[in-house]
Design a protein around this motif. Structure first.
Motif, PDB file in Angstrom:
ATOM      1  N   SER A 153       0.831  -1.214   0.000  1.00 57.12           N
ATOM      2  CA  SER A 153       0.000   0.000   0.000  1.00 57.12           C
ATOM      3  C   SER A 153       0.859   1.255   0.000  1.00 57.12           C
ATOM      4  N   GLU A 154       1.945   1.252   0.752  1.00 62.13           N
ATOM      5  CA  GLU A 154       2.844   2.402   0.772  1.00 62.13           C
ATOM      6  C   GLU A 154       3.479   2.613  -0.586  1.00 62.13           C
ATOM      7  N   PHE A 155       3.852   1.514  -1.244  1.00 62.38           N
ATOM      8  CA  PHE A 155       4.458   1.627  -2.572  1.00 62.38           C
ATOM      9  C   PHE A 155       3.458   2.221  -3.565  1.00 62.38           C
ATOM     10  N   LYS A 156       2.212   1.753  -3.533  1.00 64.05           N
ATOM     11  CA  LYS A 156       1.200   2.257  -4.461  1.00 64.05           C
ATOM     12  C   LYS A 156       0.921   3.742  -4.226  1.00 64.05           C
ATOM     13  N   LEU A 157       0.897   4.153  -2.964  1.00 62.16           N
ATOM     14  CA  LEU A 157       0.675   5.567  -2.659  1.00 62.16           C
ATOM     15  C   LEU A 157       1.816   6.417  -3.182  1.00 62.16           C
ATOM     16  N   LEU A 158       3.033   5.971  -2.928  1.00 57.49           N
ATOM     17  CA  LEU A 158       4.185   6.746  -3.388  1.00 57.49           C
ATOM     18  C   LEU A 158       4.221   6.805  -4.911  1.00 57.49           C
ATOM     19  N   GLN A 159       3.889   5.701  -5.566  1.00 60.38           N
ATOM     20  CA  GLN A 159       3.867   5.706  -7.030  1.00 60.38           C
ATOM     21  C   GLN A 159       2.806   6.663  -7.562  1.00 60.38           C
ATOM     22  N   ALA A 160       1.634   6.679  -6.933  1.00 62.50           N
ATOM     23  CA  ALA A 160       0.573   7.591  -7.365  1.00 62.50           C
ATOM     24  C   ALA A 160       1.039   9.040  -7.281  1.00 62.50           C
ATOM     25  N   LEU A 161       1.740   9.380  -6.213  1.00 59.48           N
ATOM     26  CA  LEU A 161       2.236  10.745  -6.045  1.00 59.48           C
ATOM     27  C   LEU A 161       3.394  11.033  -6.997  1.00 59.48           C
ATOM     28  N   MET A 162       4.276  10.047  -7.198  1.00 56.96           N
ATOM     29  CA  MET A 162       5.431  10.240  -8.075  1.00 56.96           C
ATOM     30  C   MET A 162       5.023  10.310  -9.543  1.00 56.96           C
ATOM     31  N   ASP A 163       3.893   9.707  -9.879  1.00 55.24           N
ATOM     32  CA  ASP A 163       3.406   9.793 -11.260  1.00 55.24           C
ATOM     33  C   ASP A 163       3.102  11.236 -11.650  1.00 55.24           C
ATOM     34  N   LYS A 164       2.739  12.060 -10.637  1.00 52.07           N
ATOM     35  CA  LYS A 164       2.388  13.460 -10.888  1.00 52.07           C
ATOM     36  C   LYS A 164       3.083  14.339  -9.851  1.00 52.07           C
ATOM     37  N   PRO A 165       4.418  14.432  -9.932  1.00 51.09           N
ATOM     38  CA  PRO A 165       5.150  15.186  -8.904  1.00 51.09           C
ATOM     39  C   PRO A 165       4.707  16.643  -8.840  1.00 51.09           C
ATOM     40  N   GLY A 166       4.443  17.109  -7.636  1.00 53.44           N
ATOM     41  CA  GLY A 166       4.005  18.487  -7.439  1.00 53.44           C
ATOM     42  C   GLY A 166       2.511  18.673  -7.513  1.00 53.44           C
ATOM     43  N   ALA A 167       1.791  17.706  -8.113  1.00 54.65           N
ATOM     44  CA  ALA A 167       0.331  17.805  -8.208  1.00 54.65           C
ATOM     45  C   ALA A 167      -0.292  17.341  -6.899  1.00 54.65           C
ATOM     46  N   VAL A 168      -1.375  17.990  -6.498  1.00 55.73           N
ATOM     47  CA  VAL A 168      -2.073  17.627  -5.267  1.00 55.73           C
ATOM     48  C   VAL A 168      -3.128  16.576  -5.594  1.00 55.73           C
ATOM     49  N   LEU A 169      -3.051  15.420  -4.925  1.00 55.86           N
ATOM     50  CA  LEU A 169      -4.025  14.356  -5.116  1.00 55.86           C
ATOM     51  C   LEU A 169      -4.922  14.272  -3.893  1.00 55.86           C
ATOM     52  N   SER A 170      -6.218  14.191  -4.126  1.00 59.61           N
ATOM     53  CA  SER A 170      -7.172  14.118  -3.030  1.00 59.61           C
ATOM     54  C   SER A 170      -7.150  12.722  -2.407  1.00 59.61           C
ATOM     55  N   ILE A 171      -7.765  12.609  -1.234  1.00 60.07           N
ATOM     56  CA  ILE A 171      -7.887  11.303  -0.591  1.00 60.07           C
ATOM     57  C   ILE A 171      -8.634  10.338  -1.501  1.00 60.07           C
ATOM     58  N   GLU A 172      -9.679  10.825  -2.162  1.00 62.60           N
ATOM     59  CA  GLU A 172     -10.445   9.967  -3.076  1.00 62.60           C
ATOM     60  C   GLU A 172      -9.580   9.457  -4.215  1.00 62.60           C
ATOM     61  N   GLN A 173      -8.749  10.328  -4.778  1.00 62.92           N
ATOM     62  CA  GLN A 173      -7.860   9.895  -5.863  1.00 62.92           C
ATOM     63  C   GLN A 173      -6.853   8.864  -5.378  1.00 62.92           C
ATOM     64  N   LEU A 174      -6.333   9.053  -4.176  1.00 69.71           N
ATOM     65  CA  LEU A 174      -5.377   8.097  -3.627  1.00 69.71           C
ATOM     66  C   LEU A 174      -6.058   6.774  -3.293  1.00 69.71           C
ATOM     67  N   GLU A 175      -7.272   6.823  -2.776  1.00 73.22           N
ATOM     68  CA  GLU A 175      -8.027   5.594  -2.518  1.00 73.22           C
ATOM     69  C   GLU A 175      -8.233   4.808  -3.802  1.00 73.22           C
TER      70      GLU A 175
END
Length: 220
Positions: A153-175
């Motif tokens: 789960s930590e890896f998937k979260l970090l990948q989601a954020l790294m896919d769009k560095p600097g972009a703000v992702l909501s809790i819903e998008q991360l879920e």
């Protein structure tokens, strides 16, 4: 990475769902075209795996309607129809790639990653922001020379954020990047995983934008 698998063959679908899940993907499996249509309307996917021979509608008709509706999600046609005219028809209607059955699982996974990279505007398989590096295909992450021991789960979260560095992702998008539609999700599950991830990164790589979401930035 979240995938929609539209495949009516129970044995093949079960095998694909299990294999892709073991490889770190979130897989929503549907067996009918009407269910695939609803899923795409209700959820955001990174890649759609589409069989052409669905029982209630043609996969080509589905693809045509998605593209007419401006759905830009990459579509990988996975089908036993290997005639040239079928491949040409699918590609002309907006498919991004084509894989004939039977196929090698490693090739399928490589094609999924390639489509996701292309859709994100990246050509390189590695994700990097300063000293923070990720290899999604091999599930490895490093901070400088230090390997990061991350949970799935930590890896998937970090990948989601790294896919769009600097972009703000909501809790819903991360879920959406962590859970499929059959998963039971605790109300603070994402925050708990982010807390553990931030502790492992030590430095403030992940910033909370209050009331909006989270983003990854290189510490000053």
């Amino acid at each position: 990475m979240r995938l929609l698998l539209a495949e009516d063959d129970a044995m093949l679908g079960t095998g694909m769902e299990k294999a892709l899940s073991r490889s770190g993907f979130i897989v929503d499996w549907v067996k009918q075209g009407s269910h695939a249509r609803t899923a795409v309307n209700d959820h955001a996917y990174d890649v759609i795996l589409l069989d052409l021979g669905l029982p209630d509608t043609s996969g080509l008709d589905l693809l045509k309607s998605w593209r007419q509706q401006k759905v830009t999600t990459p579509v990988l046609i996975v089908t036993a129809r290997d005639a040239v005219q079928d491949r040409v028809a699918g590609l002309n209607l907006g498919a991004d790639d084509y894989l004939s059955k039977p196929f090698d699982l490693d090739e399928l996974i490589a094609r999924i990653h390639a489509l996701a990279r292309r859709n994100a505007g990246r050509s390189q398989p590695l994700l990097q922001l300063g000293r923070l590096k990720m290899d999604p295909l091999n599930h490895k992450a490093q901070l400088g020379e230090r390997d990061l021991a991350l949970s799935p789960s930590e890896f998937k979260l970090l990948q989601a954020l790294m896919d769009k560095p600097g972009a703000v992702l909501s809790i819903e998008q991360l879920e959406n990047r962590l859970y499929g539609w059959e998963d039971e999700v605790a109300s603070n599950a994402v925050e708990v995983h982010l807390h553990h991830l931030r502790r492992k990164l030590v430095e403030p790589w992940i910033r909370n934008v209050r009331g909006v979401g989270y983003k990854v930035v290189e510490p000053a």
